[in-house]
Structures are given as C-alpha cells and as structure tokens.
Motif scaffolding. Structure first.
Motif, PDB file in Angstrom:
ATOM      1  N   LEU A 125       0.824  -1.185   0.000  1.00 18.80           N
ATOM      2  CA  LEU A 125       0.000   0.000   0.000  1.00 18.80           C
ATOM      3  C   LEU A 125       0.884   1.273   0.000  1.00 18.80           C
ATOM      4  CD1 LEU A 125      -2.906   1.076   0.102  1.00 18.80           C
ATOM      5  CD2 LEU A 125      -2.751   0.997   2.586  1.00 18.80           C
ATOM      6  N   ALA A 126       1.952   1.271   0.777  1.00 17.77           N
ATOM      7  CA  ALA A 126       2.840   2.427   0.833  1.00 17.77           C
ATOM      8  C   ALA A 126       3.562   2.605  -0.514  1.00 17.77           C
ATOM      9  CB  ALA A 126       3.870   2.252   1.945  1.00 17.77           C
ATOM     10  N   ALA A 127       3.917   1.518  -1.135  1.00 11.04           N
ATOM     11  CA  ALA A 127       4.563   1.611  -2.452  1.00 11.04           C
ATOM     12  C   ALA A 127       3.602   2.168  -3.481  1.00 11.04           C
ATOM     13  CB  ALA A 127       5.087   0.251  -2.886  1.00 11.04           C
ATOM     14  N   GLN A 128       2.339   1.820  -3.420  1.00 13.21           N
ATOM     15  CA  GLN A 128       1.343   2.336  -4.358  1.00 13.21           C
ATOM     16  C   GLN A 128       1.114   3.837  -4.151  1.00 13.21           C
ATOM     17  OE1 GLN A 128      -0.076   0.753  -6.926  1.00 13.21           O
ATOM     18  NE2 GLN A 128       1.197  -1.008  -6.398  1.00 13.21           N
ATOM     19  N   GLU A 129       1.083   4.280  -2.920  1.00 14.95           N
ATOM     20  CA  GLU A 129       0.871   5.691  -2.621  1.00 14.95           C
ATOM     21  C   GLU A 129       2.080   6.536  -3.046  1.00 14.95           C
ATOM     22  OE1 GLU A 129      -0.074   6.038   1.493  1.00 14.95           O
ATOM     23  OE2 GLU A 129      -2.089   5.194   1.248  1.00 14.95           O
ATOM     24  N   ASN A 130       3.279   6.012  -2.835  1.00 13.03           N
ATOM     25  CA  ASN A 130       4.489   6.751  -3.220  1.00 13.03           C
ATOM     26  C   ASN A 130       4.708   6.740  -4.736  1.00 13.03           C
ATOM     27  OD1 ASN A 130       5.051   7.370  -0.595  1.00 13.03           O
ATOM     28  ND2 ASN A 130       6.443   5.649  -0.281  1.00 13.03           N
ATOM     29  N   GLY A 131       4.254   5.726  -5.375  1.00 12.20           N
ATOM     30  CA  GLY A 131       4.465   5.600  -6.827  1.00 12.20           C
ATOM     31  C   GLY A 131       3.436   6.391  -7.619  1.00 12.20           C
ATOM     32  N   GLY A 132       2.322   6.712  -7.102  1.00 10.47           N
ATOM     33  CA  GLY A 132       1.269   7.296  -7.906  1.00 10.47           C
ATOM     34  C   GLY A 132       0.879   8.663  -7.582  1.00 10.47           C
TER      35      GLY A 132
END
Length: 119
Positions: free
Chosen positions: A112-119
C-alpha cells in the motif's frame, strides 16, 4: 586374612605349580621352548618403527596424537547457540501480542505504501 595376603598366597601356590611343571619337562621340550623364546625376544628388539622407536611406542604415540587432535577439534567447534531474536526491536515485536495482526499484514502495508508513493 586380608585380600593382599590371600593374593600373595595364591601367587606363591601358582608359582610353585608352574615351577614344578617346568621342571617336569623333558630336555628336548625345554630346549625348544628356550629357543623359541630367544627368537621372539630378538625379533621384538629388531622391529623398530618410526624414528628408531619400537613399533608399539610409535603406534601408541600416533593413536595418542589422533585422540588429542579429535578432542581439541571437538572442543574448539562446540555447539554454536544463535539467538532467534536479533535485535531489541524484534524483542518488542514478539513481546507485544496486541500488535501481531499488524505484523502479520505487514506485506500488505508495504504494498500500500509503495502504491501511494508511486502514484
């Protein structure tokens, strides 16, 4: 009678019996036994092992050295006890039972943190 006295008496009786039997041997048998004994003693004196020691000393020394090497190697490579808990943070995680659900779902939170930082 003490055990030492009994042992000495028994040894004396056995010696007397053996001496009597040796005296009863005929000359031919006694000479043959004497010759065989001398050959055995000479043979044992001639057989030298390594480093000009008698063979039994060389073999005994080799066996002693092998046992010493084995003992030292076992002593030096004793069982290693590694801790299953690596750091103080890990101890806190294991000790805090109420936070176990968070740590069971940690992969989801990382995603979830990777998705928020990537998008």
């Amino acid at each position: 009678m003490s055990p030492e006295g009994r042992n000495e008496r028994l040894a004396a009786m056995v010696k007397e019996h053996l001496d009597a039997r040796a005296d009863a041997l005929d000359d031919r048998t006694a000479a043959r036994l004497r010759t065989i004994r001398l050959q055995a003693v000479e043979s044992a004196e001639r057989k030298m092992g390594w480093f000009r020691f008698p063979r039994w000393i060389a073999v005994g020394g080799l066996a002693t050295a092998a046992v010493a090497v084995l003992a030292v190697s076992l002593w030096m490579t004793g069982p290693r006890r590694e801790s299953t808990v690596a750091t103080a943070d890990d101890i806190e995680i294991v000790a805090a039972q109420e936070q176990m659900q968070f740590y069971e779902d940690i992969e989801f939170y990382r995603w979830l943190a990777a998705q928020e930082n990537g998008g």
